[in-house]
Scaffold this motif. Structure first.
Motif, PDB file in Angstrom:
ATOM      1  N   ARG A  47       0.836  -1.198   0.000  1.00  0.00           N
ATOM      2  CA  ARG A  47       0.000   0.000   0.000  1.00  0.00           C
ATOM      3  C   ARG A  47       0.869   1.246   0.000  1.00  0.00           C
ATOM      4  O   ARG A  47       1.999   1.231   0.455  1.00  0.00           O
ATOM      5  CB  ARG A  47      -0.923  -0.014   1.212  1.00  0.00           C
ATOM      6  N   SER A  49       2.277   4.349   1.451  1.00  0.00           N
ATOM      7  CA  SER A  49       2.448   4.714   2.856  1.00  0.00           C
ATOM      8  C   SER A  49       2.972   6.138   2.985  1.00  0.00           C
ATOM      9  O   SER A  49       3.600   6.672   2.066  1.00  0.00           O
ATOM     10  CB  SER A  49       3.419   3.754   3.543  1.00  0.00           C
ATOM     11  N   ALA A 182      -2.890   7.954   8.912  1.00  0.00           N
ATOM     12  CA  ALA A 182      -1.969   7.330   9.857  1.00  0.00           C
ATOM     13  C   ALA A 182      -2.356   7.647  11.300  1.00  0.00           C
ATOM     14  O   ALA A 182      -2.229   6.799  12.182  1.00  0.00           O
ATOM     15  CB  ALA A 182      -0.540   7.790   9.592  1.00  0.00           C
TER      16      ALA A 182
END
Length: 185
Positions: A47, A49, A182
């Motif tokens: 993915r 990030s 995040a």
């Protein structure tokens, strides 16, 4: 408080700014989703990030090594109608992998016609001397016949396009959205 136009700032100005912020956030989320969809079918798809995206700002090389970085940078350049440099650079990278001398000769002519020749469809910005050298090289092509032009183009991207990309809404919004994701966990 007056605006840049000398008019007093009104509630309407702030609403427009808030709407623009929402629009940028949505653009970033949509772009992030499109990027992940583009690569979700490939094997071992990691993915996108925040850490990887932050590393794009370390160097143009780091940006181009990342499939997401490359795709984002290309999208940015296309939005500015200045994608001929990255397209030429990528074409050169593919060209260097050709083993067959027949294919190399054929491909060298195509690259010359598309990117090098004056008034070509995606003419890159190189000096006359380099252009003439490539014109001679294409007659007896090798894997290195576009190296000088590729170095020039890389330098142009590194000094011009890449810093603009790092300041762009596309990159900043992508970072903001990844940072927000995040913190959500």
């Amino acid at each position: 408080m007056p605006s840049l136009t000398g008019e007093p700032l009104t509630t309407q100005h702030f609403i427009m700014d808030a709407d623009e912020g929402k629009r940028n956030k949505n653009i970033g989320k949509n772009f992030m989703s499109r990027l992940q969809c583009m690569f979700s079918h490939s094997s071992g798809s990691e993915r996108l990030s925040l850490e990887d995206t932050q590393q794009w700002s370390q160097s143009l090389e780091r940006l181009l090594e990342s499939k997401y970085g490359l795709a984002t940078f290309r999208n940015f350049l296309k939005s500015e109608y200045s994608d001929e440099n990255i397209e030429f650079w990528l074409t050169c990278e593919d060209y260097k992998k050709i083993k067959s001398s027949f294919r190399m000769s054929s491909r060298a002519k195509k690259v010359y016609e598309q990117f090098i020749k004056a008034e070509s469809p995606k003419e890159i910005n190189i000096d006359y001397h380099t252009r003439e050298q490539i014109k001679r090289n294409v007659k007896t092509p090798s894997t290195h016949c576009f190296d000088d032009a590729q170095k020039i183009v890389f330098g142009l991207m590194e000094r011009d396009s890449y810093p603009r990309f790092l300041r762009s809404d596309i990159y900043r919004t992508l970072l903001e959205n990844l940072a927000a994701d995040a913190t959500k966990g």
